[in-house]
Design a protein around this motif. Structure first.
Motif, PDB file in Angstrom:
ATOM      1  N   ASN A   3       0.843  -1.207   0.000  1.00 30.84           N
ATOM      2  CA  ASN A   3       0.000   0.000   0.000  1.00 30.84           C
ATOM      3  C   ASN A   3       0.877   1.256   0.000  1.00 30.84           C
ATOM      4  OD1 ASN A   3      -2.460  -1.193  -0.160  1.00 30.84           O
ATOM      5  ND2 ASN A   3      -2.869  -1.174   2.057  1.00 30.84           N
ATOM      6  N   PHE A  26     -13.133  -2.022   0.590  1.00 32.06           N
ATOM      7  CA  PHE A  26     -12.914  -0.572   0.440  1.00 32.06           C
ATOM      8  C   PHE A  26     -11.588  -0.368  -0.297  1.00 32.06           C
ATOM      9  CE2 PHE A  26     -10.865   3.364   1.621  1.00 32.06           C
ATOM     10  CZ  PHE A  26     -11.842   4.285   1.271  1.00 32.06           C
ATOM     11  N   THR A  27     -11.690   0.288  -1.429  1.00 33.90           N
ATOM     12  CA  THR A  27     -10.476   0.566  -2.211  1.00 33.90           C
ATOM     13  C   THR A  27     -10.654   1.860  -2.997  1.00 33.90           C
ATOM     14  OG1 THR A  27      -8.955  -0.291  -3.869  1.00 33.90           O
ATOM     15  CG2 THR A  27     -11.263  -0.867  -4.162  1.00 33.90           C
ATOM     16  N   THR A  28      -9.544   2.537  -3.214  1.00 42.14           N
ATOM     17  CA  THR A  28      -9.591   3.730  -4.068  1.00 42.14           C
ATOM     18  C   THR A  28      -8.797   3.479  -5.344  1.00 42.14           C
ATOM     19  OG1 THR A  28      -7.649   4.599  -2.942  1.00 42.14           O
ATOM     20  CG2 THR A  28      -9.793   5.338  -2.125  1.00 42.14           C
ATOM     21  N   LYS A  29      -8.380   2.203  -5.462  1.00 43.02           N
ATOM     22  CA  LYS A  29      -7.533   1.874  -6.611  1.00 43.02           C
ATOM     23  C   LYS A  29      -8.397   1.454  -7.789  1.00 43.02           C
ATOM     24  CE  LYS A  29      -3.995   0.591  -3.383  1.00 43.02           C
ATOM     25  NZ  LYS A  29      -3.298  -0.500  -2.699  1.00 43.02           N
ATOM     26  N   LEU A  64      -8.409  -5.045  -4.501  1.00 47.34           N
ATOM     27  CA  LEU A  64      -9.685  -5.694  -4.155  1.00 47.34           C
ATOM     28  C   LEU A  64     -10.312  -5.028  -2.925  1.00 47.34           C
ATOM     29  CD1 LEU A  64      -8.876  -9.497  -4.492  1.00 47.34           C
ATOM     30  CD2 LEU A  64     -10.555  -8.216  -5.820  1.00 47.34           C
ATOM     31  N   GLY A  65      -9.518  -4.277  -2.183  1.00 42.33           N
ATOM     32  CA  GLY A  65     -10.028  -3.669  -0.952  1.00 42.33           C
ATOM     33  C   GLY A  65     -10.077  -4.663   0.195  1.00 42.33           C
ATOM     34  N   LEU A  95      -6.314  -4.492   3.853  1.00 41.33           N
ATOM     35  CA  LEU A  95      -6.349  -3.956   5.220  1.00 41.33           C
ATOM     36  C   LEU A  95      -7.359  -4.694   6.110  1.00 41.33           C
ATOM     37  CD1 LEU A  95      -5.825  -0.101   4.807  1.00 41.33           C
ATOM     38  CD2 LEU A  95      -4.253  -1.826   5.691  1.00 41.33           C
ATOM     39  N   ASP A 141       5.147   6.311   5.058  1.00 42.31           N
ATOM     40  CA  ASP A 141       5.511   6.594   3.657  1.00 42.31           C
ATOM     41  C   ASP A 141       5.365   8.083   3.372  1.00 42.31           C
ATOM     42  OD1 ASP A 141       2.788   7.272   2.776  1.00 42.31           O
ATOM     43  OD2 ASP A 141       2.349   5.116   3.075  1.00 42.31           O
TER      44      ASP A 141
HETATM   45  P1  ADP Z   1      -6.365  -2.321  -1.779  1.00 40.23           P
HETATM   46  O1  ADP Z   1      -4.977  -2.126  -1.477  1.00 40.23           O
HETATM   47  O2  ADP Z   1      -6.681  -3.552  -2.519  1.00 40.23           O
HETATM   48  O3  ADP Z   1      -7.091  -1.127  -2.218  1.00 40.23           O
HETATM   49  P2  ADP Z   1      -6.431  -2.226   1.030  1.00 40.23           P
HETATM   50  O4  ADP Z   1      -7.432  -2.659   2.049  1.00 40.23           O
HETATM   51  O5  ADP Z   1      -5.063  -2.698   1.230  1.00 40.23           O
HETATM   52  O6  ADP Z   1      -7.013  -2.596  -0.362  1.00 40.23           O
HETATM   53  O7  ADP Z   1      -6.419  -0.638   1.039  1.00 40.23           O
HETATM   54  C1  ADP Z   1      -7.644   0.061   1.040  1.00 40.23           C
HETATM   55  C2  ADP Z   1      -7.446   1.476   0.672  1.00 40.23           C
HETATM   56  O8  ADP Z   1      -6.762   2.192   1.699  1.00 40.23           O
HETATM   57  C3  ADP Z   1      -6.625   1.721  -0.492  1.00 40.23           C
HETATM   58  O9  ADP Z   1      -7.374   1.589  -1.685  1.00 40.23           O
HETATM   59  C4  ADP Z   1      -6.162   3.131  -0.260  1.00 40.23           C
HETATM   60  O10 ADP Z   1      -7.083   4.055  -0.690  1.00 40.23           O
HETATM   61  C5  ADP Z   1      -6.034   3.251   1.176  1.00 40.23           C
HETATM   62  N1  ADP Z   1      -4.629   3.148   1.630  1.00 40.23           N
HETATM   63  C6  ADP Z   1      -4.071   2.027   2.169  1.00 40.23           C
HETATM   64  N2  ADP Z   1      -2.790   2.258   2.505  1.00 40.23           N
HETATM   65  C7  ADP Z   1      -2.534   3.551   2.164  1.00 40.23           C
HETATM   66  C8  ADP Z   1      -1.399   4.409   2.253  1.00 40.23           C
HETATM   67  N3  ADP Z   1      -0.228   3.933   2.779  1.00 40.23           N
HETATM   68  N4  ADP Z   1      -1.508   5.680   1.834  1.00 40.23           N
HETATM   69  C9  ADP Z   1      -2.666   6.140   1.332  1.00 40.23           C
HETATM   70  N5  ADP Z   1      -3.789   5.391   1.227  1.00 40.23           N
HETATM   71  C10 ADP Z   1      -3.721   4.114   1.614  1.00 40.23           C
END
Ligand code: ADP
Length: 586
Positions: free
Chosen positions: A488, A538-541, A547-548, A551, A520
């Protein structure tokens, strides 16, 4: 046995309950009746004693009379020689006077042969005077023993009575005759006749000679022997009265003198409580016969009470049985529910394990290109190194060849370590594994897998690791968490000009905890996303990149290990902090 249909079974139960109630009622009624009968019998016995005492007192009152009169000089002189008509008249008058004063029935004077020389009833046609009573047992007894007593029907008067006699003895001791008192008990019979009870007086032979109800007199209670019959005829005790047997049968015996008896009486067959009282002085027996009281009400009450108690017991046991069954059903329900919860928990755990594993595999899939590159790259180099090695050998430069083998060897070792770890990481680890491990070593392993990306993306990686940092948990799962955090972080910094990744392992403010932080410079997390960061999916990707789940799964793993995972914005990027309990040396 074939199954009996429910309805019939119910019917049988009802029938049994009713039968039980009837039996209980019947037994109780019988018992009550017995009790009441016995009570009645003992009451009758008590009454009989009273009757006996009355009779005894009455007889006693006259017992002394003949003895006293036997000493009277006038009576004695009347027996000494033939009486002149005047003397006879004087004697009769005297006896009459004494009789009326003593209130006896008759008074008579017998000479030495039993001839009545004077009697109180001299005026009556049934006068004893001039009759001979020498054959009467009381005269014979008196002659022999000085006193006599005898119950008999008067041969002259036809009136039954009790004769008490006493000998008149001369001064020289010679038997001159006897004074006789006759008692007829009219008062007694009248008194007895007033009650409802039947009263009988029987003699030693068992012959009833007084009864307060008609039809009962001159009945034989016992079989009479031939010699007794001959004696009866000789003494003319009951004279012309016909004797007949009284048939009876004992139904229940309360005591030797108390029975419930069925009697063939003058009025027909009937049951009586029969009480007997022997009167030793006279050799007689007094009997009281009482019809058993109407016991119906007592018996019915006892029967109802018993049936009531029986039904109460039946319903009480039904109630208890029902309660017991209900408790059993509840218990079974509880057990089934517990089992169900256990099964579902197991299912849930399996599902969670599956989720953790698939999330891990998804992450591996996304890392695979970089990892393949990581392995491919050295392979190309090694092929070139092998070619130059061959050249060196061709030219006989053995020493240089040996030197060239060293990096080859190192690379192969590195590749073996990487693929070996990949295999371990990909393996499905069972949930609930809790081993003692060093958190710094976990970070090392995770960085090993991330190394190709770190290098390719030119990330500045700074480590501040306290070693060793012992915690308890599952190494592979914790590595999975770290891989998620590192990926991430790298994803966030992909397009950032400054790429600085920092990892800290340090003691927490709470001394029993280790704190691991991944920081980071990826620009941080939007304020509105902070709350839902750990939610599944939950994802912003962009689609295909995330896949969200990373975490969400990490959060679950950390929780299972007894720790916490949190996120915050810090400086130019995000800080993810993992806190785990320390595991002291074993
Ligand atoms: P994915 O990585 O598949 O999106 P995650 O559960 O790992 O799913 O992360 C969920 C969301 O949390 C990410 O889509 C992102 O928006 C946010 N996120 C996670 N780690 C970070 C980070 N180090 N900096 C900024 N946003 C983060």
């Amino acid at each position: 046995m074939p199954l009996i249909p429910r309805r019939i079974r119910l019917f049988i139960y009802v029938l049994l309950i009713i039968a039980g109630a009837l039996v209980a009622a019947g037994l109780a009624a019988r018992q009550a009746e017995r009790h009441a009968l016995a009570d009645d019998a003992s009451r009758a016995g008590g009454q009989l004693v009273l009757y006996g005492n009355t009779l005894h007192t009455l007889i006693d009152r006259y017992r002394a009379l003949p003895a006293v009169l036997a000493l009277d000089p006038e009576l004695r002189s009347a027996l000494l020689g033939p009486l002149s008509p005047d003397a006879q008249d004087a004697l009769n008058h005297r006896l009459e006077k004494i009789n009326s004063a003593a209130q006896s029935s008759t008074l008579e004077l017998l000479d030495r042969n039993g001839l009545a020389v004077g009697a109180s009833n001299w005026r009556l046609p049934s006068s004893y005077v001039g009759h001979n009573y020498g054959f009467r047992p009381y005269f014979l007894q008196t002659k022999a023993q000085g006193v006599g007593r005898f119950y008999a029907v008067g041969v002259t008067s036809g009136i039954p009575g009790y004769f008490l006699s006493n000998a008149v003895i001369s001064d020289t001791g010679e038997f001159l005759g006897a004074v006789v008192v006759k008692l007829e008990f009219p008062d007694l019979q009248r008194e007895w006749g007033q009650g409802d009870d039947l009263l009988l007086l029987s003699d030693a032979k068992g012959i009833v000679f007084i009864a307060n109800q008609s039809g009962w007199r001159y009945r034989e209670l016992l079989p009479i022997s031939a010699s007794d019959r001959a004696e009866l005829a000789a003494t003319r005790q009951y004279d012309k009265q016909p004797l007949s047997p009284l048939h009876s049968q004992v139904i229940r015996e309360f005591s030797g003198t108390s029975h419930l008896t069925r009697v063939q009486g003058p009025g027909g067959l009937e049951d009586y409580l029969w009480e007997s009282l022997p009167l030793a002085d006279e050799g007689w027996t007094l009997h009281l016969l009482r019809k058993p009281q109407a016991l119906a009400e007592d018996s019915r009450n006892a029967a109802l009470a018993a049936a009531g108690i029986w039904l109460t017991l039946v319903f009480l046991s039904l109630f208890l049985h029902q309660r017991w069954r209900l408790a059993r059903v509840r218990q079974r329900g509880r057990e089934e529910l517990e089992q169900l919860v256990e099964e579902r928990t197991r299912d849930l755990r399996t599902a969670q394990d599956g989720l953790v594993q698939s999330a891990k595999l998804a992450a591996l899939g996304q890392m695979s290109a970089a990892l393949a590159h990581e392995i491919n790259q050295p392979l190309t180099t090694q092929r070139m190194q092998l070619a130059s090695l061959r050249l060196l050998l061709d030219h006989g430069r053995i020493d240089d060849a040996y030197k060239a083998l060293v990096p080859l060897d190192q690379q192969l070792t590195r590749m073996a370590a990487l693929t070996g770890h990949l295999k371990t990481f990909a393996r499905k680890s069972p949930s609930g594994l809790r081993e003692r491990l060093d958190l710094a070593a976990v970070v090392d392993q995770a960085l090993l897998l991330m190394e190709p990306r770190l290098r390719d993306e030119a990330v500045n990686c700074v480590l501040h690791l306290t070693r060793p940092a012992h915690v308890r948990g599952d190494a592979i799962r914790l590595e999975q968490v770290l891989i998620n955090l590192l990926r991430n972080a790298l994803d966030a910094m992909r397009d950032r000009p400054i790429k600085r990744l920092e990892v800290w392992i340090e003691p927490d403010a709470n001394p029993d905890r280790w704190r691991l932080t991944v920081g980071d410079t990826g620009g941080g997390i939007a304020e509105e996303h902070l709350a839902s960061l750990f939610d599944p999916f939950f994802t912003t990707k962009p689609v295909g990149d995330g896949l969200g789940l990373g975490l969400a799964v990490s959060y679950a793993i950390v929780h299972e290990a007894g720790g916490t995972l949190s996120a915050e914005n810090q400086g130019e990027g995000a800080h993810f902090t993992l806190i785990l309990p320390t595991e002291p040396e074993a």
